[in-house]
Design a protein around this motif. Structure first.
Motif, mmCIF file in Angstrom:
data_model
loop_
_atom_site.group_PDB
_atom_site.id
_atom_site.type_symbol
_atom_site.label_atom_id
_atom_site.label_comp_id
_atom_site.label_asym_id
_atom_site.label_seq_id
_atom_site.Cartn_x
_atom_site.Cartn_y
_atom_site.Cartn_z
ATOM 1 N N ARG A 29 0.837 -1.215 0.000
ATOM 2 C CA ARG A 29 0.000 0.000 0.000
ATOM 3 C C ARG A 29 0.865 1.256 0.000
ATOM 4 O O ARG A 29 0.587 2.203 -0.730
ATOM 5 C CB ARG A 29 -0.925 0.014 1.212
ATOM 6 N N PRO A 44 -3.899 7.423 -3.200
ATOM 7 C CA PRO A 44 -4.799 6.280 -3.397
ATOM 8 C C PRO A 44 -6.256 6.644 -3.090
ATOM 9 O O PRO A 44 -7.167 6.126 -3.738
ATOM 10 C CB PRO A 44 -4.272 5.231 -2.424
ATOM 11 N N TYR A 47 -7.603 8.306 -6.149
ATOM 12 C CA TYR A 47 -7.829 7.288 -7.178
ATOM 13 C C TYR A 47 -9.098 6.492 -6.874
ATOM 14 O O TYR A 47 -9.907 6.240 -7.769
ATOM 15 C CB TYR A 47 -6.615 6.359 -7.299
ATOM 16 N N GLY A 48 -9.303 6.109 -5.611
ATOM 17 C CA GLY A 48 -10.488 5.352 -5.234
ATOM 18 C C GLY A 48 -11.777 6.113 -5.486
ATOM 19 O O GLY A 48 -12.762 5.549 -5.983
ATOM 20 N N ALA A 52 -14.586 5.073 -8.331
ATOM 21 C CA ALA A 52 -16.012 4.873 -8.007
ATOM 22 C C ALA A 52 -16.894 5.759 -8.873
ATOM 23 O O ALA A 52 -17.936 5.310 -9.377
ATOM 24 C CB ALA A 52 -16.252 5.152 -6.521
ATOM 25 N N VAL A 70 -16.268 3.627 -1.263
ATOM 26 C CA VAL A 70 -14.842 3.693 -0.926
ATOM 27 C C VAL A 70 -14.555 3.221 0.496
ATOM 28 O O VAL A 70 -13.398 3.140 0.899
ATOM 29 C CB VAL A 70 -14.248 5.103 -1.170
ATOM 30 N N HIS A 121 -1.188 3.097 -12.256
ATOM 31 C CA HIS A 121 -1.687 2.222 -11.196
ATOM 32 C C HIS A 121 -1.551 0.758 -11.606
ATOM 33 O O HIS A 121 -1.068 -0.081 -10.826
ATOM 34 C CB HIS A 121 -3.145 2.584 -10.895
ATOM 35 N N ILE A 161 -13.214 -0.554 2.281
ATOM 36 C CA ILE A 161 -12.112 -0.607 1.339
ATOM 37 C C ILE A 161 -11.198 0.561 1.676
ATOM 38 O O ILE A 161 -11.605 1.694 1.638
ATOM 39 C CB ILE A 161 -12.616 -0.503 -0.099
ATOM 40 N N GLY A 163 -8.402 3.302 0.993
ATOM 41 C CA GLY A 163 -7.962 4.054 -0.125
ATOM 42 C C GLY A 163 -6.667 3.851 -0.548
ATOM 43 O O GLY A 163 -6.105 3.948 -1.479
#
Length: 163
Positions: A29, A44, A47-48, A52, A70, A121, A161, A163
């Motif tokens: 991570r 991150p 990006y998450g 979504a 997220v 990514h 989840i 990030g």
């Protein structure tokens, strides 16, 4: 006869497996976060959120649905969205079906950043994760991860989840 795995204290081997899992997942991570920051200038979490929204119908979600997607608390999401809005990656628009709420919408700039950063990514995932494992190890990891998720769902654990 009671299941030996039900002892109150994990065995040394079980703790070793747990520690490997935690340390490897945290290290990957951090490496992905550093790669996204260095290569694309996003986190991150950014990006998450962009992922979504890019996958959502009409590229928009209510804040509550986005928080669920997220895996964040609404207050954390609200602060993060404010930063992303200032950078022009998302916009908040009045909800057409509920005057009390707002939809979060990915902007053209946000979609551009998401598409550009997806290549980085994916390369990071390949380099840091996929290339470290054989196909059989990937299959075993996928099976083990699915078993853990199923067990957590049966235990009523929240489906968050990170990030």
């Amino acid at each position: 006869m009671a299941d030996a795995r039900r002892r109150s204290t994990p065995t040394a081997g079980e703790l070793a497996a747990w520690r490997e899992y935690i340390e490897a997942s945290e290290r990957i991570r951090r490496a992905i976060a550093a790669g996204l920051a260095d290569q694309e200038g996003i986190s991150p979490g950014d990006y998450g959120v962009l992922l979504a929204l890019a996958e959502a119908p009409d590229r928009r979600l209510r804040s509550s649905a986005l928080a669920d997607a997220v895996g964040w608390e609404r207050s954390r999401l609200s602060h993060h969205l404010a930063r992303m809005e200032r950078r022009g990656l998302i916009a908040r628009e009045e909800c057409g079906t509920d005057s009390r709420g707002a939809d979060v919408v990915i902007t053209a700039e946000g979609l551009h950043v998401f598409r550009r950063s997806s290549a980085s990514h994916f390369a990071l995932i390949r380099d840091l994760f996929v290339d470290a494992l054989t196909p059989a190890q990937l299959d075993a990891l996928q099976e083990a991860s699915a078993a853990i998720r199923t067990h957590l769902a049966e235990q009523g654990a929240p489906d968050a989840i990170a990030g």
